[in-house]
Design a protein around this motif. Structure first.
Motif, PDB file in Angstrom:
ATOM      1  N   PHE A  11      40.235 -31.071 -15.303  1.00 50.81           N
ATOM      2  CA  PHE A  11      39.439 -30.826 -16.504  1.00 50.81           C
ATOM      3  C   PHE A  11      40.070 -29.712 -17.337  1.00 50.81           C
ATOM      4  O   PHE A  11      40.475 -28.683 -16.799  1.00 50.81           O
ATOM      5  N   TYR A  64      39.265 -27.113 -20.621  1.00 46.46           N
ATOM      6  CA  TYR A  64      38.244 -26.529 -21.468  1.00 46.46           C
ATOM      7  C   TYR A  64      38.907 -25.582 -22.457  1.00 46.46           C
ATOM      8  O   TYR A  64      39.949 -24.983 -22.170  1.00 46.46           O
ATOM      9  N   GLN A  69      37.911 -22.050 -24.629  1.00 51.88           N
ATOM     10  CA  GLN A  69      36.909 -21.002 -24.720  1.00 51.88           C
ATOM     11  C   GLN A  69      37.270 -20.031 -25.836  1.00 51.88           C
ATOM     12  O   GLN A  69      38.333 -19.410 -25.805  1.00 51.88           O
ATOM     13  N   PRO A 114      32.728 -21.906 -22.244  1.00 54.06           N
ATOM     14  CA  PRO A 114      33.786 -22.921 -22.284  1.00 54.06           C
ATOM     15  C   PRO A 114      33.277 -24.230 -22.886  1.00 54.06           C
ATOM     16  O   PRO A 114      32.157 -24.656 -22.600  1.00 54.06           O
ATOM     17  N   LEU A 143      41.209 -23.226 -20.389  1.00 52.95           N
ATOM     18  CA  LEU A 143      40.929 -23.201 -18.954  1.00 52.95           C
ATOM     19  C   LEU A 143      41.168 -24.570 -18.351  1.00 52.95           C
ATOM     20  O   LEU A 143      40.848 -25.595 -18.956  1.00 52.95           O
ATOM     21  N   SER A 164      36.739 -30.894  -6.743  1.00 50.47           N
ATOM     22  CA  SER A 164      37.071 -30.951  -5.328  1.00 50.47           C
ATOM     23  C   SER A 164      36.025 -31.750  -4.576  1.00 50.47           C
ATOM     24  O   SER A 164      34.837 -31.671  -4.880  1.00 50.47           O
ATOM     25  N   LEU A 173      33.809 -27.550  -9.023  1.00 46.58           N
ATOM     26  CA  LEU A 173      34.990 -27.323  -9.845  1.00 46.58           C
ATOM     27  C   LEU A 173      35.638 -25.998  -9.443  1.00 46.58           C
ATOM     28  O   LEU A 173      34.945 -24.999  -9.247  1.00 46.58           O
ATOM     29  N   PHE A 219      38.307 -23.298 -10.932  1.00 44.76           N
ATOM     30  CA  PHE A 219      38.903 -22.938 -12.214  1.00 44.76           C
ATOM     31  C   PHE A 219      40.143 -22.063 -12.036  1.00 44.76           C
ATOM     32  O   PHE A 219      40.205 -21.222 -11.141  1.00 44.76           O
ATOM     33  N   GLY A 220      41.103 -22.243 -12.948  1.00 46.29           N
ATOM     34  CA  GLY A 220      42.189 -21.312 -13.093  1.00 46.29           C
ATOM     35  C   GLY A 220      41.745 -20.139 -13.964  1.00 46.29           C
ATOM     36  O   GLY A 220      40.657 -20.160 -14.552  1.00 46.29           O
ATOM     37  N   ALA A 221      42.611 -19.133 -14.054  1.00 47.02           N
ATOM     38  CA  ALA A 221      42.267 -17.915 -14.801  1.00 47.02           C
ATOM     39  C   ALA A 221      42.435 -18.083 -16.308  1.00 47.02           C
ATOM     40  O   ALA A 221      41.979 -17.229 -17.074  1.00 47.02           O
ATOM     41  N   TYR A 249      27.909 -19.088 -12.868  1.00 51.19           N
ATOM     42  CA  TYR A 249      29.247 -18.530 -12.690  1.00 51.19           C
ATOM     43  C   TYR A 249      29.261 -17.108 -13.247  1.00 51.19           C
ATOM     44  O   TYR A 249      28.489 -16.757 -14.134  1.00 51.19           O
ATOM     45  N   GLY A 251      41.067 -11.703 -15.289  1.00 52.88           N
ATOM     46  CA  GLY A 251      41.988 -11.910 -14.173  1.00 52.88           C
ATOM     47  C   GLY A 251      41.455 -12.781 -13.058  1.00 52.88           C
ATOM     48  O   GLY A 251      42.209 -13.176 -12.172  1.00 52.88           O
ATOM     49  N   HIS A 252      40.155 -13.095 -13.085  1.00 60.21           N
ATOM     50  CA  HIS A 252      39.572 -13.911 -12.013  1.00 60.21           C
ATOM     51  C   HIS A 252      39.130 -15.278 -12.476  1.00 60.21           C
ATOM     52  O   HIS A 252      38.849 -16.152 -11.681  1.00 60.21           O
ATOM     53  N   GLY A 253      38.999 -15.467 -13.748  1.00 59.52           N
ATOM     54  CA  GLY A 253      38.488 -16.743 -14.209  1.00 59.52           C
ATOM     55  C   GLY A 253      37.017 -16.896 -13.860  1.00 59.52           C
ATOM     56  O   GLY A 253      36.308 -15.936 -13.592  1.00 59.52           O
ATOM     57  N   LEU A 254      36.572 -18.130 -13.851  1.00 58.43           N
ATOM     58  CA  LEU A 254      35.176 -18.447 -13.547  1.00 58.43           C
ATOM     59  C   LEU A 254      35.004 -18.613 -12.041  1.00 58.43           C
ATOM     60  O   LEU A 254      35.710 -19.407 -11.417  1.00 58.43           O
ATOM     61  N   PHE A 261      27.725 -17.204 -16.876  1.00 61.27           N
ATOM     62  CA  PHE A 261      27.576 -18.504 -17.528  1.00 61.27           C
ATOM     63  C   PHE A 261      26.792 -19.459 -16.653  1.00 61.27           C
ATOM     64  O   PHE A 261      27.005 -19.530 -15.439  1.00 61.27           O
ATOM     65  N   TYR A 311      31.563 -34.834 -12.492  1.00 62.44           N
ATOM     66  CA  TYR A 311      32.138 -33.527 -12.254  1.00 62.44           C
ATOM     67  C   TYR A 311      32.252 -32.712 -13.529  1.00 62.44           C
ATOM     68  O   TYR A 311      32.393 -31.499 -13.479  1.00 62.44           O
ATOM     69  N   GLN A 315      31.352 -30.431 -16.306  1.00 57.35           N
ATOM     70  CA  GLN A 315      30.281 -29.463 -16.463  1.00 57.35           C
ATOM     71  C   GLN A 315      30.253 -28.979 -17.906  1.00 57.35           C
ATOM     72  O   GLN A 315      31.294 -28.818 -18.537  1.00 57.35           O
ATOM     73  N   PHE A 330      28.723 -25.944 -20.450  1.00 54.90           N
ATOM     74  CA  PHE A 330      28.370 -24.537 -20.292  1.00 54.90           C
ATOM     75  C   PHE A 330      27.442 -24.023 -21.378  1.00 54.90           C
ATOM     76  O   PHE A 330      27.487 -24.474 -22.533  1.00 54.90           O
ATOM     77  N   GLY A 331      26.635 -23.042 -20.978  1.00 56.14           N
ATOM     78  CA  GLY A 331      25.820 -22.313 -21.922  1.00 56.14           C
ATOM     79  C   GLY A 331      26.620 -21.236 -22.624  1.00 56.14           C
ATOM     80  O   GLY A 331      27.807 -21.055 -22.343  1.00 56.14           O
TER      81      GLY A 331
END
Lengths: 111, 112
Positions: A34, A36, A38, A44, A87, A92, A99, A101-103, B35, B40-43, B90, B99, B101, B103-104
């Protein structure tokens, strides 16, 4: 362990300068890849889903492609309004509609 | 846009106080997620729900609890807020068998 890595972390382009963002992944039982977008201060926004190697999806100046180990988001002749964080996530089989996610890649397109 | 709202949108609170964030959807989707997003960490998934009163932990659930008494509402509670919980939160939703998703708009929480 399921993992998603995006590169580069940040990318600066001139308007009209095409490029690609990379998303590499390892996952047990891929349930889709996927992309996204943002914008700052927002949630996102869903762009594409890819399910199998060789699949491609397009939307305006964006084209997403998928192989067995990675996905690319190609940006053709970008405009300043394409500036955002992009993103990548993989679905999985390890949990309920899970889901990973990457950074993200921060894209800045300058006039 | 998916019908998802979050409240409050911004909150500043002190260490040790309880905080509840609300997610409301108008899509009648079965799955809802919370989430947190940090540089640096993402979601990262905190908790998710697969139906009314059915919830489970995500990867960063320590210090958080959730409740879902109605299909449309999913609450995230920080029982005793800590500075490490300063983040943007979020909410997301997805339909049965899907799958993808949605988001708000997010809640920016600052714990001082």
């Amino acid at each position: 362990e399921d993992q998603v890595t995006q590169s580069p972390e940040a990318l600066r382009l001139q308007e009209g300068e095409s490029s690609s963002l990379n998303c590499s992944y390892t996952v047990s039982g891929l349930r889709g890849l996927f992309w996204y977008r943002q914008d700052p201060g927002k949630g996102p926004e869903f762009l594409f889903t890819l399910y199998s190697a060789g699949e491609e999806k397009e939307k305006e100046r964006l084209k997403a492609t998928l192989t067995k180990k990675e996905s690319f988001l190609h940006i053709t002749a970008p405009k300043p309004e394409d500036s955002a964080t992009y993103l990548c996530a993989v679905g999985s089989s390890g949990g309920y509609n899970k889901l990973i996610f990457g950074a993200g890649t921060r894209l800045a397109v300058h006039p | 846009d998916a019908g998802i709202t979050q409240s409050p949108r911004h909150k500043v609170t002190e260490t040790g106080t309880p905080v509840t964030l609300r997610c409301h959807q108008t899509e009648n989707h079965r799955y809802m997620y919370w989430y947190r997003q940090d540089p640096g960490h993402g979601l990262r998934l905190i908790h998710y729900s697969y139906g009314v009163k059915d919830t489970d932990k995500g990867e960063v659930s320590d210090g958080y609890s959730v409740s879902r008494s109605k299909t449309e509402d999913f609450l995230l509670t920080l029982e005793s807020a800590t500075s490490s919980q300063t983040s943007v939160y979020f909410c997301a939703i997805s339909g049965t068998g899907e799958y993808e998703q949605y988001f708000g708009p997010g809640t920016r929480l600052t714990v001082t």
